[in-house]
Scaffold this motif. Structure first.
Motif, short mmCIF file in Angstrom:
data_model
loop_
_atom_site.label_atom_id
_atom_site.label_comp_id
_atom_site.label_asym_id
_atom_site.label_seq_id
_atom_site.Cartn_x
_atom_site.Cartn_y
_atom_site.Cartn_z
N MET A 118 -1.75 9.07 -13.21
CA MET A 118 -1.29 10.35 -12.67
C MET A 118 -2.15 11.47 -13.27
SD MET A 118 1.26 9.59 -10.67
CE MET A 118 2.27 11.07 -10.52
N PRO A 119 -2.36 12.57 -12.52
CA PRO A 119 -1.93 12.77 -11.14
C PRO A 119 -2.72 11.88 -10.18
CG PRO A 119 -3.41 14.54 -11.80
CD PRO A 119 -3.16 13.71 -13.03
N LEU A 120 -2.11 11.58 -9.04
CA LEU A 120 -2.78 10.76 -8.05
C LEU A 120 -4.01 11.47 -7.51
CD1 LEU A 120 0.30 9.39 -6.06
CD2 LEU A 120 -0.99 8.28 -7.90
N ILE A 139 -9.87 1.19 -5.50
CA ILE A 139 -8.78 2.05 -5.05
C ILE A 139 -7.61 2.00 -6.02
CG2 ILE A 139 -7.02 2.33 -3.25
CD1 ILE A 139 -9.15 1.38 -1.24
N PHE A 140 -7.18 0.80 -6.36
CA PHE A 140 -6.01 0.69 -7.23
C PHE A 140 -6.32 1.11 -8.67
CE2 PHE A 140 -4.33 -2.36 -3.94
CZ PHE A 140 -3.26 -1.55 -3.58
N ASP A 141 -7.56 0.99 -9.10
CA ASP A 141 -7.91 1.51 -10.43
C ASP A 141 -7.75 3.02 -10.47
OD1 ASP A 141 -8.43 -0.93 -11.53
OD2 ASP A 141 -10.62 -0.80 -11.37
N PRO A 175 6.34 8.67 -6.34
CA PRO A 175 4.97 8.93 -5.85
C PRO A 175 4.75 8.34 -4.46
CG PRO A 175 4.91 8.22 -8.14
CD PRO A 175 6.33 8.04 -7.69
N VAL A 176 3.99 9.05 -3.65
CA VAL A 176 3.76 8.63 -2.26
C VAL A 176 2.27 8.68 -1.96
CG1 VAL A 176 4.16 11.00 -1.41
CG2 VAL A 176 4.31 9.06 0.17
N PHE A 177 1.82 7.70 -1.18
CA PHE A 177 0.46 7.68 -0.68
C PHE A 177 0.51 7.91 0.83
CE2 PHE A 177 0.37 4.79 -4.37
CZ PHE A 177 -0.54 5.47 -5.16
N PHE A 178 -0.16 8.94 1.29
CA PHE A 178 -0.31 9.19 2.73
C PHE A 178 -1.63 8.57 3.18
CE2 PHE A 178 2.40 12.97 1.61
CZ PHE A 178 3.50 12.60 2.37
N ILE A 227 1.52 13.04 -5.08
CA ILE A 227 1.06 12.86 -3.70
C ILE A 227 -0.41 12.46 -3.72
CG2 ILE A 227 0.58 14.00 -1.49
CD1 ILE A 227 2.98 15.79 -1.99
N GLY A 228 -0.71 11.32 -3.11
CA GLY A 228 -2.09 10.86 -2.99
C GLY A 228 -2.46 10.69 -1.53
#
Length: 386
Positions: A142-144, A135-137, A238-241, A275-276
């Motif tokens: 960017m882009p997410l 996941i973190f890789d 940047p935001v992760f939903f 946005i991810g």
């Protein structure tokens, strides 16, 4: 010293509550709390900061840091800190007698093994190293990009989302020795959405929740068009939903096809790729796309699909060995064999054994109890065999 707004926001995210929830607990309007977070105002009264410290479970040092950042004098003695915090706790709540310790929830012992609710504290989260790295890789660049986590009920999907949302901003002293928190640089925004919360199945309340978590203005009306315009105008970080149990959201009449088209557009063409989305579900996006009742173009953007299975052996061993009382080697082997390395079952069996040890029971009755408690979750073991 960090500004008051940054400190307060960091503690809110670490605690895992919404701005609206904290505002309600400390008895101030939500707009007032947002003005603090947006650096428009400081709290007018010192007890407002102390109420924040109480409900965010801050230590004495953290409380003093927050007070100083708000231009209030810090506490000098732990006893004074305890007394003032107790004065700000609602009268309907009678705390237990605690001697010689400041009264904060962080002073209470956390259950070594959690049975039932999801894991919300990174320190209590074990394993999933391969999936977390994957996941973190993906999110290093960017882009997410967008990720789907597929797993059976009780496989640990919600616990994983809580871990992802908190681990980066959790200081090392609140983690286990050697536990990593350097997967990404700090500073990202994380918004958790639980579609099993009925409020998240209504478009307006869902969009309000997202904007409040991002500390952005709430438009009137708070519809999809205005929501997207606010994000285009204000989103800089940047935001992760994190969308938990999205299958439930798909069944909500108000979250219609136009809504999901809008979410797809946000994840593809807006905010410069900042946005991810990460969703959890019990079936893959391909299977969800075949739902004739509500086809959703949203799922076409999820290029990364990860399946959540049991832990690997060394991860299961670490979870078992976290017991405050050591387990015998034959008991550990039995737990590993019976659990199939599924974390929810390990938690149940370890809790049964630890309770027996604390009560001085030396027979195998804990095994009978553990087998009974895990019986509703044998489908996890069957899935592993198949």
């Amino acid at each position: 010293m960090r500004p008051f707004a940054q400190l307060l926001l960091a503690h809110i995210k670490r605690r895992g509550i919404t701005n609206a929830q904290l505002a309600k607990k400390i008895k101030v309007p939500t707009d007032m709390l947002l003005s603090w977070l947006n650096e428009h105002h400081f709290p007018y009264h010192r007890d407002e900061v102390l109420r924040c410290a109480t409900h965010l479970n801050l230590s004495l040092e953290e409380c003093n840091e927050l007070l100083s950042a708000a231009n209030f004098p810090p506490e000098d003695f732990e006893a004074d800190f305890e007394a003032e915090l107790l004065q700000n706790i609602p009268a309907v709540f009678t705390p237990p007698a605690i001697t010689g310790l400041p009264f904060t929830l962080t002073a209470w012992h956390r259950s070594p093994f959690v049975v039932g609710p999801p894991i919300t504290e990174p320190r209590q989260f074990f394993g999933r190293e391969y999936i977390i790295k994957r996941i973190f890789d993906v999110w290093k660049y960017m882009p997410l990009q967008h990720i789907a986590i597929v797993g059976l009920k009780r496989s640990g999907k919600t616990s994983l989302l809580h871990y992802l949302s908190k681990i980066i901003d959790t200081p090392p002293e609140k983690l286990r020795p050697g536990q990593r928190n350097d997967w990404l640089v700090p500073g990202y925004q994380w918004v958790f959405v639980d579609f099993q919360d009925p409020r998240m199945c209504y478009q307006e309340s869902l969009l309000r929740h997202l904007l409040m978590e991002l500390n952005m203005p709430i438009p009137e009306p708070c519809d999809l068009v205005n929501f997207m315009e606010i994000l285009d105008q204000y989103l800089e970080i940047p935001v992760f939903f994190l969308l938990d149990e999205i299958n439930v959201g798909l069944k909500a009449p108000e979250l219609n096809e136009q809504f999901w088209w809008g979410m797809r557009s946000l994840g593809s063409n807006h905010a410069g790729g900042k946005i991810g989305f990460l969703l959890t579900a019990q079936e893959s996006p391909e299977e969800m796309l075949m739902d004739d009742n509500k086809p959703s173009p949203f799922f076409n953007i999820f290029g990364h699909v990860l399946n959540l299975g049991p832990l690997v052996e060394h991860e299961a061993q670490k979870l078992i060995n976290s017991s405050p009382l050591p387990f015998a080697s034959n008991d550990i082997e039995w737990i590993l064999e019976q659990s199939g390395y599924w974390p929810a079952i390990i938690q149940m069996l370890c809790h049964s054994l630890l309770t027996a040890l604390e009560e001085g029971r030396n027979d195998d009755s804990w095994r009978t109890e553990g087998l009974r408690r895990m019986s509703p979750y044998r489908y996890l073991l069957e899935a592993t065999k198949s």
